[in-house]
Design a protein around this motif. Structure first.
Motif, PDB file in Angstrom:
ATOM      1  N   ASN A 113      61.076  63.671  78.275  1.00 12.01           N
ATOM      2  CA  ASN A 113      61.546  62.339  78.687  1.00 12.01           C
ATOM      3  C   ASN A 113      60.939  61.247  77.825  1.00 12.01           C
ATOM      4  OD1 ASN A 113      63.079  63.449  80.742  1.00 12.01           O
ATOM      5  ND2 ASN A 113      61.480  63.206  82.294  1.00 12.01           N
ATOM      6  N   LEU A 114      59.646  61.395  77.504  1.00 11.20           N
ATOM      7  CA  LEU A 114      59.012  60.398  76.647  1.00 11.20           C
ATOM      8  C   LEU A 114      59.616  60.404  75.246  1.00 11.20           C
ATOM      9  CD1 LEU A 114      55.258  60.788  77.686  1.00 11.20           C
ATOM     10  CD2 LEU A 114      56.763  58.849  78.161  1.00 11.20           C
ATOM     11  N   THR A 115      59.936  61.572  74.758  1.00 15.87           N
ATOM     12  CA  THR A 115      60.547  61.663  73.425  1.00 15.87           C
ATOM     13  C   THR A 115      61.931  61.005  73.421  1.00 15.87           C
ATOM     14  OG1 THR A 115      59.367  63.720  72.984  1.00 15.87           O
ATOM     15  CG2 THR A 115      61.303  63.255  71.633  1.00 15.87           C
ATOM     16  N   ALA A 116      62.726  61.301  74.478  1.00 16.75           N
ATOM     17  CA  ALA A 116      64.047  60.678  74.575  1.00 16.75           C
ATOM     18  C   ALA A 116      63.940  59.164  74.717  1.00 16.75           C
ATOM     19  CB  ALA A 116      64.809  61.269  75.766  1.00 16.75           C
ATOM     20  N   MET A 117      62.920  58.741  75.450  1.00 16.53           N
ATOM     21  CA  MET A 117      62.725  57.311  75.637  1.00 16.53           C
ATOM     22  C   MET A 117      62.394  56.624  74.319  1.00 16.53           C
ATOM     23  SD  MET A 117      59.958  55.381  78.081  1.00 16.53           S
ATOM     24  CE  MET A 117      58.603  55.935  77.054  1.00 16.53           C
ATOM     25  N   SER A 118      61.582  57.261  73.499  1.00 22.92           N
ATOM     26  CA  SER A 118      61.213  56.650  72.223  1.00 22.92           C
ATOM     27  C   SER A 118      62.425  56.467  71.313  1.00 22.92           C
ATOM     28  CB  SER A 118      60.147  57.493  71.531  1.00 22.92           C
ATOM     29  OG  SER A 118      60.682  58.745  71.139  1.00 22.92           O
ATOM     30  N   VAL A 119      63.439  57.350  71.446  1.00 16.93           N
ATOM     31  CA  VAL A 119      64.636  57.253  70.615  1.00 16.93           C
ATOM     32  C   VAL A 119      65.430  56.003  70.980  1.00 16.93           C
ATOM     33  CG1 VAL A 119      66.818  58.364  70.030  1.00 16.93           C
ATOM     34  CG2 VAL A 119      64.753  59.748  70.285  1.00 16.93           C
ATOM     35  N   LYS A 120      65.523  55.724  72.278  1.00 16.74           N
ATOM     36  CA  LYS A 120      66.362  54.608  72.734  1.00 16.74           C
ATOM     37  C   LYS A 120      65.591  53.304  72.895  1.00 16.74           C
ATOM     38  CE  LYS A 120      69.340  57.737  75.385  1.00 16.74           C
ATOM     39  NZ  LYS A 120      69.883  58.076  76.727  1.00 16.74           N
ATOM     40  N   LEU A 121      64.286  53.383  72.842  1.00 17.60           N
ATOM     41  CA  LEU A 121      63.486  52.215  73.173  1.00 17.60           C
ATOM     42  C   LEU A 121      63.716  51.054  72.208  1.00 17.60           C
ATOM     43  CD1 LEU A 121      61.385  51.092  75.090  1.00 17.60           C
ATOM     44  CD2 LEU A 121      59.607  52.056  73.629  1.00 17.60           C
ATOM     45  N   GLN A 122      63.815  51.348  70.951  1.00 17.67           N
ATOM     46  CA  GLN A 122      63.986  50.283  69.964  1.00 17.67           C
ATOM     47  C   GLN A 122      65.282  49.523  70.199  1.00 17.67           C
ATOM     48  OE1 GLN A 122      63.717  51.624  65.926  1.00 17.67           O
ATOM     49  NE2 GLN A 122      63.333  49.579  65.108  1.00 17.67           N
ATOM     50  N   GLU A 123      66.367  50.261  70.433  1.00 16.70           N
ATOM     51  CA  GLU A 123      67.657  49.620  70.690  1.00 16.70           C
ATOM     52  C   GLU A 123      67.602  48.774  71.964  1.00 16.70           C
ATOM     53  OE1 GLU A 123      70.777  52.416  71.078  1.00 16.70           O
ATOM     54  OE2 GLU A 123      72.263  50.927  71.744  1.00 16.70           O
ATOM     55  N   MET A 124      66.989  49.333  73.006  1.00 17.96           N
ATOM     56  CA  MET A 124      66.904  48.605  74.275  1.00 17.96           C
ATOM     57  C   MET A 124      66.040  47.356  74.139  1.00 17.96           C
ATOM     58  SD  MET A 124      66.430  51.803  76.912  1.00 17.96           S
ATOM     59  CE  MET A 124      66.112  50.685  78.260  1.00 17.96           C
ATOM     60  N   MET A 125      64.952  47.465  73.404  1.00 16.96           N
ATOM     61  CA  MET A 125      64.066  46.308  73.236  1.00 16.96           C
ATOM     62  C   MET A 125      64.780  45.179  72.516  1.00 16.96           C
ATOM     63  SD  MET A 125      60.422  48.141  72.305  1.00 16.96           S
ATOM     64  CE  MET A 125      59.668  46.561  71.924  1.00 16.96           C
ATOM     65  N   ALA A 126      65.567  45.528  71.491  1.00 11.70           N
ATOM     66  CA  ALA A 126      66.302  44.500  70.755  1.00 11.70           C
ATOM     67  C   ALA A 126      67.329  43.814  71.651  1.00 11.70           C
ATOM     68  CB  ALA A 126      66.978  45.122  69.536  1.00 11.70           C
ATOM     69  N   ARG A 127      68.067  44.642  72.408  1.00 11.30           N
ATOM     70  CA  ARG A 127      69.075  44.074  73.306  1.00 11.30           C
ATOM     71  C   ARG A 127      68.430  43.239  74.413  1.00 11.30           C
ATOM     72  NH1 ARG A 127      71.665  48.368  73.901  1.00 11.30           N
ATOM     73  NH2 ARG A 127      70.800  49.134  75.861  1.00 11.30           N
ATOM     74  N   LYS A 151      52.267  50.349  70.752  1.00 11.73           N
ATOM     75  CA  LYS A 151      52.024  49.643  69.487  1.00 11.73           C
ATOM     76  C   LYS A 151      53.294  49.468  68.659  1.00 11.73           C
ATOM     77  CE  LYS A 151      47.241  51.264  69.055  1.00 11.73           C
ATOM     78  NZ  LYS A 151      46.301  52.068  68.240  1.00 11.73           N
ATOM     79  N   GLY A 152      54.418  50.012  69.146  1.00 12.56           N
ATOM     80  CA  GLY A 152      55.667  49.876  68.410  1.00 12.56           C
ATOM     81  C   GLY A 152      55.952  51.020  67.466  1.00 12.56           C
ATOM     82  N   GLU A 153      55.151  52.092  67.495  1.00 10.70           N
ATOM     83  CA  GLU A 153      55.361  53.248  66.620  1.00 10.70           C
ATOM     84  C   GLU A 153      56.367  54.201  67.282  1.00 10.70           C
ATOM     85  OE1 GLU A 153      50.698  53.016  65.106  1.00 10.70           O
ATOM     86  OE2 GLU A 153      51.470  54.834  66.073  1.00 10.70           O
ATOM     87  N   ILE A 154      57.620  53.739  67.346  1.00  6.50           N
ATOM     88  CA  ILE A 154      58.650  54.442  68.094  1.00  6.50           C
ATOM     89  C   ILE A 154      59.138  55.691  67.378  1.00  6.50           C
ATOM     90  CG2 ILE A 154      60.890  54.100  69.247  1.00  6.50           C
ATOM     91  CD1 ILE A 154      60.324  51.131  69.245  1.00  6.50           C
ATOM     92  N   GLU A 155      58.832  55.841  66.101  1.00  8.24           N
ATOM     93  CA  GLU A 155      59.343  56.990  65.344  1.00  8.24           C
ATOM     94  C   GLU A 155      58.624  58.286  65.693  1.00  8.24           C
ATOM     95  OE1 GLU A 155      55.911  55.222  63.228  1.00  8.24           O
ATOM     96  OE2 GLU A 155      57.754  54.453  64.162  1.00  8.24           O
ATOM     97  N   LYS A 156      57.504  58.248  66.374  1.00  9.40           N
ATOM     98  CA  LYS A 156      56.755  59.461  66.690  1.00  9.40           C
ATOM     99  C   LYS A 156      57.454  60.276  67.778  1.00  9.40           C
ATOM    100  CE  LYS A 156      52.079  58.120  65.309  1.00  9.40           C
ATOM    101  NZ  LYS A 156      50.661  58.074  65.741  1.00  9.40           N
ATOM    102  N   ARG A 157      57.117  61.591  67.819  1.00  7.04           N
ATOM    103  CA  ARG A 157      57.664  62.499  68.834  1.00  7.04           C
ATOM    104  C   ARG A 157      56.510  63.253  69.485  1.00  7.04           C
ATOM    105  NH1 ARG A 157      60.879  59.484  67.727  1.00  7.04           N
ATOM    106  NH2 ARG A 157      63.002  59.782  66.949  1.00  7.04           N
ATOM    107  N   LEU A 158      56.744  63.732  70.696  1.00  7.88           N
ATOM    108  CA  LEU A 158      55.712  64.434  71.455  1.00  7.88           C
ATOM    109  C   LEU A 158      56.171  65.862  71.754  1.00  7.88           C
ATOM    110  CD1 LEU A 158      53.041  64.432  73.076  1.00  7.88           C
ATOM    111  CD2 LEU A 158      54.341  63.577  75.041  1.00  7.88           C
ATOM    112  N   PHE A 159      55.343  66.839  71.347  1.00  4.93           N
ATOM    113  CA  PHE A 159      55.632  68.248  71.632  1.00  4.93           C
ATOM    114  C   PHE A 159      54.390  68.876  72.280  1.00  4.93           C
ATOM    115  CE2 PHE A 159      59.584  68.223  69.382  1.00  4.93           C
ATOM    116  CZ  PHE A 159      59.401  67.342  68.324  1.00  4.93           C
ATOM    117  N   LEU A 160      54.581  69.488  73.434  1.00  2.60           N
ATOM    118  CA  LEU A 160      53.479  70.115  74.165  1.00  2.60           C
ATOM    119  C   LEU A 160      53.745  71.612  74.299  1.00  2.60           C
ATOM    120  CD1 LEU A 160      52.922  67.541  77.060  1.00  2.60           C
ATOM    121  CD2 LEU A 160      51.693  67.702  74.889  1.00  2.60           C
ATOM    122  N   LYS A 161      52.682  72.421  74.157  1.00  5.61           N
ATOM    123  CA  LYS A 161      52.785  73.876  74.308  1.00  5.61           C
ATOM    124  C   LYS A 161      52.108  74.306  75.602  1.00  5.61           C
ATOM    125  CE  LYS A 161      52.833  74.869  69.328  1.00  5.61           C
ATOM    126  NZ  LYS A 161      52.174  75.626  68.229  1.00  5.61           N
TER     127      LYS A 161
END
Length: 578
Positions: A224-238, A203-213
């Motif tokens: 990996n999903l958390t790291a992906m969300s950090v870079k996803l916005q930049e990659m999508m724009a490019r 949905k484009g809510e890239i600011e969220k993070r995922l933490f599992l216990k």
């Protein structure tokens, strides 16, 4: 997430366990029963051989003898003569028993020395194992000894084993169900968090993070999903920027296009690149591996040095021969920084072929016209210089002038015919045509010419094809040209033409001669305008070099196909498949 996925997994494993248990039960019970029966058979066979050593068929009261043996070995004993008559039995009066010659175990023993069969007893309602052994004394077959034991105890043991296996399978299912319920609940909670996070990313809510216990292997996925969300916005724009740029380029270029980076690797290619250079994977490959041509490589280097667009023309051989024109332009993403090249390829094969055809046509026509025109001019000058008074030579000179003028006229007529066919002026109108009538016309036309050369001229027509779909006049023109050529180049033997059936059942017209033939290397060129295998001989016979070209055009206009088969020195056969 609901329980449907895990329910399906449990059901699948339950079905697998049940099927495995079912086939295991069948295999084990069958194997145990077969082993038991095999051992019992060997035991009874051994007992039979021991009894045979002490048996005398002449003994009276063999029923009593059988009962004594039964008390010892606990098996029913039956003594049977070679003709099937029962002379002794431990369980019944032998005199009242039927003839046993047709019993399966007795037939086997008679043929192989021993026999065995399992037969259901209607009296006792369970199976019996019958083992029969042939008794031979002093080389003479005396009869048979048959032992029988009930299989009731065996079946009872097998049923107990089957029950135990079913119980084990049920226990395994219960344990599996308990473990799966516990594991399912844990996995469902983890997957629910991952699904919710991935849905947020979609949905484009890239600011969220995922933490599992206590996630175990899922921890790495969460990281990996958390790291992906950090870079996803930049990659999508490019990516969006690159996509828009490339779409504009690809839409504006109708021919094959390669975008090559500064290192010489293909960054992007249009879909038509495969049509030009074959089934190659261009993306990421070096441009020299896609376009294998040194002239193109040299052009790239020149553009790199000059920082200016360049053009070149070259030929490629694979996947098919093509003439290409390419324009290479330098690509600058930054100021004065060469980022790569844009190469646009145009297929100019047809243009080149048309140019070559035009050149060949002009050259051939010029050559064909030059000889007769030179002859006409030469003999005309001779006549004007005083040969007119020499009547004998003057007539010969005038005949030569007329012959060459007729040759020019025939050449022009043939050229006009080919041009009319190509332009569609001469149209082929197919109707049901009597082929025998056409064959007779052709034979009548060339009968005198064939007789003059002492050649036979025969028609060979398959009677199952009295008519064909063809333009009668054009069919007559095709056969006339082919038969005329055949007679011209045949010195002995003759020419046969007609219609026949091929191996595939399709009809074909043919003209076959016993002439000089055509070398194999020239066969592909037959049908080209002005092509002659022997130019001097052809011109001497009055040929224009356009006969086969006319035939080829008329055959194509009918939608037929033509094939020439020839062996040098033996003859030629032209086949036209209808």
């Amino acid at each position: 997430m609901n329980n449907k996925l895990f329910r399906r997994i449990f059901i699948i494993y339950a079905v697998i366990v049940l099927i495995a248990g079912f086939f295991t039960e069948i295999y084990i019970t069958s194997t145990v029963r077969d082993n038991y029966i095999g051992n019992l058979r060997e035991h009874l066979a051994g007992e039979s051989r021991l009894i045979a050593n002490d048996l005398s068929f002449d003994r009276k009261n063999l029923d009593g003898f059988c009962k004594e043996i039964k008390d010892k070995i606990h098996a029913r004993v039956t003594i049977i003569l070679s003709d099937g008559k029962v002379v002794g039995d431990s369980d019944r009066e032998s005199a009242t028993m039927d003839n046993h010659s047709n019993r399966t175990e007795i037939e086997q023993a008679a043929n192989f020395g021993a026999g065995m069969v399992i037969r259901y007893s209607d009296t006792f309602k369970y199976d019996f194992l019958y083992v029969a052994t042939q008794v031979t004394q002093n080389g003479i077959d005396k009869g048979f000894i048959r032992l029988a034991v009930p299989l009731r105890d065996v079946d009872h043991s097998i049923n107990l084993l089957r029950v135990k296996i079913i119980l084990v399978v049920l226990i395994v299912l219960l344990v599996t169900w308990g473990v799966s319920v516990w594991q399912t609940d844990h996995l469902r909670r983890l997957l629910r968090q991952i699904v919710d996070f991935s849905r947020s990313l979609s949905k484009g809510e890239i600011e969220k993070r995922l933490f599992l216990k206590e996630a175990g292997e899922f921890t790495e996925i969460a990281d990996n999903l958390t790291a992906m969300s950090v870079k996803l916005q930049e990659m999508m724009a490019r990516s969006e920027e690159e996509k828009n740029r490339l779409n504009v380029i690809l839409r504006s270029v109708p021919d094959a296009l390669l975008i090559i980076d500064a290192r010489g690797r293909v960054a992007l290619s249009s879909t038509s690149v495969r049509d030009f250079f074959g089934d190659v994977y261009a993306a990421g490959a070096r441009f020299a591996e896609v376009v294998r041509n040194h002239e193109f490589t040299a052009l790239i280097e020149k553009v790199r040095e000059d920082r200016a667009a360049g053009m070149a023309q070259f030929t490629i051989e694979s996947p098919s021969e093509k003439f290409l024109a390419v324009r290479v332009s330098p690509l600058f993403y930054g100021k004065d920084e060469l980022s790569g090249f844009v190469a646009v390829f145009h297929d100019i094969t047809e243009i080149k072929k048309l140019e070559q055809v035009r050149k060949d046509f002009v050259a051939n026509v010029s050559h064909e016209l030059k000889t007769p025109i030179t002859a006409i001019k030469g003999f005309a000058d001779t006549l004007l210089d005083g040969a007119l008074v020499d009547r004998e030579n003057a007539v010969r000179f005038i005949e030569t002038i007329r012959s060459n003028s007729e040759r020019i006229n025939a050449l022009v007529d043939d050229l006009m015919t080919i041009s009319k066919i190509e332009l569609g002026v001469i149209k082929v109108e197919k109707t049901l045509t009597d082929v025998q009538g056409v064959f007779d016309n052709v034979a009548e036309l060339f009968k005198t010419k064939a007789v003059a050369k002492n050649l036979f001229l025969s028609i060979a027509a398959d009677s199952s094809f009295p008519q064909v779909e063809a333009d009668k006049n054009r069919l007559l023109q095709i056969l006339t040209n082919l038969v005329d050529n055949a007679i011209k180049f045949t010195e002995s033997g003759g020419v046969t033409f007609g219609i026949d059936r091929g191996s595939d059942g399709r009809p074909f017209l043919f003209v076959e001669d016993t002439g000089i033939g055509v070398p194999a290397k020239f066969l592909p060129r037959l049908g080209e305008r002005f092509f002659r295998v022997d130019p001097a001989r052809s011109r001497k016979m009055g040929g224009t070099g356009l006969g086969l070209a006319i035939v080829k055009h008329l055959v194509k206009a009918h939608g037929w196909s033509m094939k020439v088969e020839s062996v040098q020195g033996k003859g030629t056969k032209v086949k036209i498949t209808l």
